[in-house]
Scaffold this motif. Structure first.
Motif, PDB file in Angstrom:
ATOM      1  N   VAL A   1       0.848  -1.186   0.000  1.00  0.00           N
ATOM      2  CA  VAL A   1       0.000   0.000   0.000  1.00  0.00           C
ATOM      3  C   VAL A   1       0.884   1.235   0.000  1.00  0.00           C
ATOM      4  N   ASN A   2       0.299   2.335  -0.446  1.00  0.00           N
ATOM      5  CA  ASN A   2       1.030   3.591  -0.519  1.00  0.00           C
ATOM      6  C   ASN A   2       0.038   4.718  -0.253  1.00  0.00           C
ATOM      7  N   TYR A   3       0.501   5.747   0.470  1.00  0.00           N
ATOM      8  CA  TYR A   3      -0.379   6.856   0.841  1.00  0.00           C
ATOM      9  C   TYR A   3       0.272   8.191   0.523  1.00  0.00           C
ATOM     10  N   ALA A   4      -0.573   9.162   0.230  1.00  0.00           N
ATOM     11  CA  ALA A   4      -0.103  10.536   0.165  1.00  0.00           C
ATOM     12  C   ALA A   4       0.268  10.987   1.573  1.00  0.00           C
ATOM     13  N   ASP A   5       1.238  11.866   1.665  1.00  0.00           N
ATOM     14  CA  ASP A   5       1.681  12.347   2.973  1.00  0.00           C
ATOM     15  C   ASP A   5       0.535  12.985   3.758  1.00  0.00           C
ATOM     16  N   SER A   6      -0.365  13.635   3.060  1.00  0.00           N
ATOM     17  CA  SER A   6      -1.442  14.380   3.722  1.00  0.00           C
ATOM     18  C   SER A   6      -2.458  13.473   4.410  1.00  0.00           C
ATOM     19  N   VAL A   7      -2.487  12.191   4.052  1.00  0.00           N
ATOM     20  CA  VAL A   7      -3.474  11.285   4.654  1.00  0.00           C
ATOM     21  C   VAL A   7      -2.824  10.151   5.438  1.00  0.00           C
ATOM     22  N   GLU A   8      -1.504  10.046   5.374  1.00  0.00           N
ATOM     23  CA  GLU A   8      -0.785   8.979   6.078  1.00  0.00           C
ATOM     24  C   GLU A   8      -1.147   8.995   7.560  1.00  0.00           C
ATOM     25  N   GLY A   9      -1.507   7.829   8.085  1.00  0.00           N
ATOM     26  CA  GLY A   9      -1.872   7.723   9.487  1.00  0.00           C
ATOM     27  C   GLY A   9      -3.329   7.984   9.786  1.00  0.00           C
ATOM     28  N   ARG A  10      -4.059   8.548   8.842  1.00  0.00           N
ATOM     29  CA  ARG A  10      -5.491   8.822   9.040  1.00  0.00           C
ATOM     30  C   ARG A  10      -6.364   7.953   8.138  1.00  0.00           C
ATOM     31  N   PHE A  11      -5.893   7.666   6.932  1.00  0.00           N
ATOM     32  CA  PHE A  11      -6.649   6.885   5.961  1.00  0.00           C
ATOM     33  C   PHE A  11      -6.034   5.494   5.834  1.00  0.00           C
ATOM     34  N   THR A  12      -6.904   4.519   5.536  1.00  0.00           N
ATOM     35  CA  THR A  12      -6.454   3.147   5.298  1.00  0.00           C
ATOM     36  C   THR A  12      -7.149   2.594   4.061  1.00  0.00           C
ATOM     37  N   ILE A  13      -6.356   2.121   3.120  1.00  0.00           N
ATOM     38  CA  ILE A  13      -6.912   1.485   1.926  1.00  0.00           C
ATOM     39  C   ILE A  13      -6.854  -0.024   2.110  1.00  0.00           C
ATOM     40  N   SER A  14      -7.894  -0.696   1.660  1.00  0.00           N
ATOM     41  CA  SER A  14      -7.935  -2.156   1.738  1.00  0.00           C
ATOM     42  C   SER A  14      -8.773  -2.677   0.580  1.00  0.00           C
ATOM     43  N   ARG A  15      -8.763  -3.980   0.395  1.00  0.00           N
ATOM     44  CA  ARG A  15      -9.531  -4.565  -0.696  1.00  0.00           C
ATOM     45  C   ARG A  15      -9.998  -5.953  -0.314  1.00  0.00           C
ATOM     46  N   ASP A  16     -11.099  -6.359  -0.948  1.00  0.00           N
ATOM     47  CA  ASP A  16     -11.611  -7.714  -0.787  1.00  0.00           C
ATOM     48  C   ASP A  16     -11.846  -8.260  -2.195  1.00  0.00           C
ATOM     49  N   ASN A  17     -10.953  -9.095  -2.658  1.00  0.00           N
ATOM     50  CA  ASN A  17     -11.040  -9.615  -4.020  1.00  0.00           C
ATOM     51  C   ASN A  17     -12.211 -10.585  -4.198  1.00  0.00           C
ATOM     52  N   ARG A  18     -12.748 -11.080  -3.103  1.00  0.00           N
ATOM     53  CA  ARG A  18     -13.894 -11.992  -3.213  1.00  0.00           C
ATOM     54  C   ARG A  18     -15.140 -11.253  -3.682  1.00  0.00           C
TER      55      ARG A  18
END
Length: 124
Positions: free
Chosen positions: A60-77
């Protein structure tokens, strides 16, 4: 053609949380073979990178402005990518777009499939 549909936006106050979802459907590149990302565009500004996730979810990779506040995830199912947004601030106000590419990259031009976007408004 793969289609992406975002949902979960809304009007919230500073410090609140939201979870955005993006569901992929249709024929084309398999969701599980795609790098996925979230971008956002504020009024009068360019569309900018927020977060990206590899096909497996292991990178995963985040913009500095959202690091620590936003979380990206996925469910391939269920062909869905999520963006959990915590501790929202007024500067997060924007239309949030989901994007699909062959890999998870930061550059906008790497992504060839885009959703229509969902509005997030954060009041102070």
């Amino acid at each position: 053609q793969v289609q992406l549909v975002e949902s979960g936006g809304g009007l919230v106050h500073s410090g609140d949380s939201l979870r955005l979802s993006c569901v992929a459907s249709g024929r084309g590149r398999a969701f599980s073979d795609s790098g996925m990302a979230w971008f956002r565009q504020a009024p009068g500004k360019e569309r900018t990178f927020v977060a990206a996730i590899s096909w497996s979810g292991n990178s995963v990779n985040y913009a500095d402005s959202v690091e620590g506040r936003f979380t990206i995830s996925r469910d391939n199912r269920v062909n869905t990518v999520y963006l959990q947004m915590n501790n929202l601030i007024p500067e997060d106000t924007a239309i949030y777009f989901c994007a699909s590419g062959r890999q998870a990259k930061v550059r906008r031009d790497h992504y060839d499939i885009w959703g229509q976007g969902t509005q997030v408004t954060v009041s102070s």
